[in-house]
Scaffold this active site. Structure first.
Site, PDB file in Angstrom:
ATOM      1  N   ASP A  71      15.065  47.916  46.865  1.00 42.67           N
ATOM      2  CA  ASP A  71      14.978  46.339  46.609  1.00 42.67           C
ATOM      3  C   ASP A  71      15.700  45.851  45.418  1.00 42.67           C
ATOM      4  O   ASP A  71      16.329  47.347  45.021  1.00 42.67           O
ATOM      5  CB  ASP A  71      13.239  46.069  45.986  1.00 42.67           C
ATOM      6  CG  ASP A  71      13.630  44.632  45.725  1.00 42.67           C
ATOM      7  OD1 ASP A  71      14.353  43.798  46.620  1.00 42.67           O
ATOM      8  OD2 ASP A  71      12.259  44.049  45.053  1.00 42.67           O
ATOM      9  N   GLU A 118      21.217  44.918  44.088  1.00 45.11           N
ATOM     10  CA  GLU A 118      22.239  43.943  44.395  1.00 45.11           C
ATOM     11  C   GLU A 118      22.922  43.858  42.988  1.00 45.11           C
ATOM     12  O   GLU A 118      24.034  43.863  43.835  1.00 45.11           O
ATOM     13  CB  GLU A 118      22.057  42.160  44.228  1.00 45.11           C
ATOM     14  CG  GLU A 118      20.753  41.806  45.417  1.00 45.11           C
ATOM     15  CD  GLU A 118      19.708  41.947  45.624  1.00 45.11           C
ATOM     16  OE1 GLU A 118      19.185  42.878  43.932  1.00 45.11           O
ATOM     17  OE2 GLU A 118      19.291  42.284  46.068  1.00 45.11           O
ATOM     18  N   ASP A 142      13.300  36.698  48.849  1.00 46.05           N
ATOM     19  CA  ASP A 142      12.027  35.912  48.200  1.00 46.05           C
ATOM     20  C   ASP A 142      12.284  34.686  48.830  1.00 46.05           C
ATOM     21  O   ASP A 142      12.744  33.487  47.928  1.00 46.05           O
ATOM     22  CB  ASP A 142      12.233  35.809  47.502  1.00 46.05           C
ATOM     23  CG  ASP A 142      12.676  37.128  46.422  1.00 46.05           C
ATOM     24  OD1 ASP A 142      11.280  38.780  46.898  1.00 46.05           O
ATOM     25  OD2 ASP A 142      11.904  37.739  45.349  1.00 46.05           O
TER      26      ASP A 142
END
Ligand code: GLC
Length: 784
Positions: A403, A406, A477
């Site tokens: 997670d 990015e 999300d």
């Protein structure tokens, strides 16, 4: 920018072009795939998406025409003009794709930006010119698909997007130009032609699909090379197959990963995890996997356990596994900057972390506070990270969830000038940002493969083209909003036709509070998404299948059980997808592209070729129209046979998700199980829908790579439906223990006689079907 084409030279399949101001290369990868390249930054391709570029030895003809250079393959004609304008034609002369010769002409915007902005409006501005830019003419009937994980509709025409992996917790809506993944690939579908373009550039890139002017569309990037692949083919399916030949196919996962996953931020301490597991078994809901979010760690330090919350994690995970529960743990890239923390110290000593421009380790804030960021662009760092997976595997963990890659920080994206080694070609964050998560997943995948010997299970939030080779993805999300349930379908379909077959959303929604009705409808969609995981955010209301009322629990149980019944079908889809590149979830246009009616369907999808799912996506709704494409379709619930090529109205009370099976389908079904592998399955049910069709069913150990050495069994069925139904069963490969018998559920009640290899069989009649058992061996079934 390029100027006149002054010279060219042909070397095998490559045409080197000298323009007045720059160089270019047209490379024929195979007769349908052409690479357009200019070394504006690097002399060669440095692809992070394509690991092996298989160049076919094929003949090309190059001819100098008066105003252009013509390059012909057996399927395509490429015409190269001054300024490196390139047009593509089919061999029969039909134009496929033409570069725009004029300048971009954004439409006129009236009014004043600042006034609107003063009131807080998010004003769309004219989009900039980009260092690299390819502008293509629009002929008028184009539809665009792909571009990975984007908001909006299935058809991307008229939309503008950016490729810049973005963690934006605000509710995802159509104005979001980018989300967590960057997949610079799209398919252009017209009435009589189709092609794809893969723009292999990892810098921030831009895709305007006719938003600023409906006469053209363009893609561009801030830096890097001009490097794109024109991908030809006869149909959408061909384009996808050819694209995945370049960037890789989604590999067959372990079967349990296709079961149900329960997650939450966070199940902790250990007693809570056990309680969740116990609830699944007590409430008779199948489940294979529980995910542990950040709170299992000691102070959010990756590759550690909080010993207060998990005093003996090995014992706990072992016991959970005995009851069929696999544990997946989250691992973020941010490594806590803390003296004597071994991961930090090791990374520091070996220069495994990204630095600022002065060579000082770069620090930013994530969950553990001040953190440093592994430089995944470097092979040594990736090997080290791969090695670290062993720590988790030794604890008994079965998969890793990557997670915040990015990479995200609590201060937004990292600054442009953060430095990365980039395999000896030192570069900055602008080039690595979009592949950071991709390379992290690659390292994770390689570590798990090396140290477990099994097919790795990795989930990642950030991705680039080609991530499908290493990881499954989820769409980050989302929120517990009906809009987000609706959006999930085109988003997952576009991800699927961008090569990422193993994908899913947080079922029930991550942020905000879910409702019983929303969860009931979402689980009906989740049942048909390759990754089927219920996940919710911290401080939201409970969202487990039992967190609402009896009816919601029953609906969850019904669809999770249906999922487990369909597992052999899903596994077959994954197995065949490993070779074909075709995804599990498919927009209808993948199989019915000549039918314009399906080009804009955002609320139905195919699950493989045989199952059509038309879920309810609005609160309070209990009826909907469903478009059935040509052919006969059978209502899964009522067994009513319907003629396709038209709309039907389906009543769908809360516990019904409209599902249709194509006539001629043979769908393998497992018996009920609490988790994959709970039972030794000797008898497989074949749910058969009369019609002409064929099916291949694959059986192996469900977890290792042995099938790649031939250790599997493959049953092949061929069904012809005339006056009588004849089903031939062949065993193509027989190197793994298969079934003893097949239970045939033939969905037609007016059966009089059944034979297997000329022996008459007993059968039982149900309302709409007959059932009988045959040995699982080569032979012929005749049904009259
Ligand atoms: C991010 C993830 C989410 C996770 C949370 C805590 O928001 O997208 O899935 O639960 O971080 O780790």
């Amino acid at each position: 920018m390029f100027g006149k084409l002054v010279n060219h030279r042909v070397e095998k399949n490559k045409v080197y072009l000298d323009f007045e101001n720059n160089k270019g290369i047209v490379e024929v990868i195979n007769p349908l795939v052409i690479n357009i390249f200019s070394p504006l930054k690097y002399q060669q391709h440095y692809s992070r998406a394509i690991e092996e570029l298989n160049i076919e030895n094929c003949s090309i003809a190059v001819e100098n025409k008066t105003s252009y250079l013509e390059i012909k393959t057996n399927h395509l004609v490429v015409k190269v003009y001054d300024d490196f304008k390139v047009d593509f034609y089919k061999i029969d002369g039909t134009i496929l794709c033409e570069d725009l010769r004029e300048e971009r002409r954004p439409f006129l915007r009236r009014g004043t930006v600042s006034v609107a902005e003063d009131e807080g409006h998010n004003v769309e501005k004219d989009f900039d010119r980009h260092k690299i830019e390819v502008v293509k003419k629009m002929f008028g009937d184009e539809k665009f698909y792909g571009l990975g994980e984007k908001t909006g509709h299935l058809n991307k025409r008229g939309s503008y997007y950016e490729m810049w992996n973005t963690d934006d917790p605000s509710p995802h809506v159509e104005s979001h130009k980018s989300l967590y993944k960057s997949i610079p690939f799209f398919i252009n579908l017209r009435e009589d032609s189709v092609f794809g373009i893969f723009f292999d550039n990892t810098f921030k890139s831009y895709f305007d699909m006719g938003k600023e002017n409906s006469e053209y569309y363009y893609f561009g990037a801030d830096d890097g090379n001009l490097d794109y692949y024109f991908i030809g083919g006869e149909c959408v399916k061909d384009i996808l197959v050819n694209y995945t030949e370049l960037t890789g196919k989604t590999p067959l996962p372990q079967m349990w990963t296709l079961g149900f996953h329960q997650s939450r931020w966070s199940y902790s301490p250990e007693s809570r995890v056990r309680e969740i597991a116990k609830n699944f078994r007590e409430k008779d809901i199948p489940c294979d996997t529980i995910h542990l979010d950040i709170d299992y760690m000691d102070d959010f330090k990756v590759f550690t356990w909080d010993k207060n919350r998990f005093p003996d994690e090995k014992k706990a995970l072992k016991e959970l596994k005995e009851d069929g529960f696999k544990i997946v743990t989250i691992i973020d890239p941010g490594v806590k900057k803390e003296k004597n923390y071994p991961i930090y110290e090791e990374g520091l000593k070996n220069n495994y972390f990204a630095t600022d421009k002065d060579g000082v380790t770069y620090v930013n804030k994530v969950w553990p506070g001040n953190s440093v960021f592994p430089d995944f662009s470097d092979a040594d760092t990736r090997s080290w990270w791969a090695e670290n997976q062993r720590i988790m595997l030794e604890s008994g963990v079965s998969g890793i969830w990557n997670d915040m890659n990015e990479p995200a920080s609590f201060n937004g994206p990292l600054p442009d000038d953060v430095q990365f080694k980039n395999e000896g070609r030192g570069t900055d964050h602008r080039e690595i940002h979009n592949v950071y998560g991709h390379l992290m997943s690659k390292a994770t995948f390689e570590g798990i493969r090396k140290y477990s010997g099994k097919r790795p299970f990795v989930i990642t939030r950030a991705a680039y083209a080609g991530t499908q080779k290493y990881s499954t993805v989820w769409t980050g999300d989302n929120q517990s909003f009906w809009e987000h349930l609706r959006m999930a379908i085109p988003m997952l379909l576009n991800l699927s036709i961008s090569g990422i077959s193993f994908c899913g959303t947080d079922v029930g929604g991550f942020s905000f509070d879910c409702t019983s009705e929303l969860l009931s409808r979402w689980v009906q969609v989740g049942c048909f998404t390759p990754l089927f995981r219920n996940h919710s955010g911290s401080y939201t209301r409970d969202q487990e299948p039992w967190a609402f009322d009896e009816q919601t629990l029953d609906i969850n149980r019904k669809y999770i059980k249906l999922r487990y019944k369909l597992l052999p079908y899903i596994y077959d889809l994954m197995w065949s997808g490993e070779n074909s590149g075709l995804p599990v979830m498919r927009p209808l246009l993948l199989h019915y592209e000549k039918d314009k009616e399906v080009h804009e369907i955002n609320d139905e999808f195919l699950f493989g070729e045989n199952i059509l799912v038309a879920p309810i996506l609005e609160q309070g709704k209990t009826v909907r129209t469903v478009y059935l494409p040509e052919g006969k379709w059978i209502d899964y619930w009522t067994k009513e046979v319907l003629e396709g090529g038209t709309y039907v109205i389906k009543k769908a009370p809360l516990d019904i998700c409209p599902i249709y099976i194509k006539a001629g389908s043979i769908i393998p079904n497992f018996p009920e199980q609490n988790y994959v592998g709970e039972k030794e399955i000797d008898q497989l049910t074949l749910d058969i829908y009369p019609g002409d069709g064929s099916y291949a069913h694959f059986v192996d150990d469900k977890e290792s790579y042995n099938y790649r050495n031939g250790e599997y069994t493959l049953y092949e069925f061929m069904m012809n439906d005339g006056k009588e139904t004849v089903i031939n069963l062949n065993i193509k490969q027989n190197e793994f223990k298969g079934y003893e018998t097949f239970k045939i559920a033939y969905n037609e009640a007016s059966v009089k006689e059944v034979y297997f290899n000329n022996n008459k069989l007993e059968f039982t009649k149900q309302d709409c079907s007959v059932e009988f058992v045959i040995p699982a061996e080569k032979g012929t079934i005749i049904i009259r």
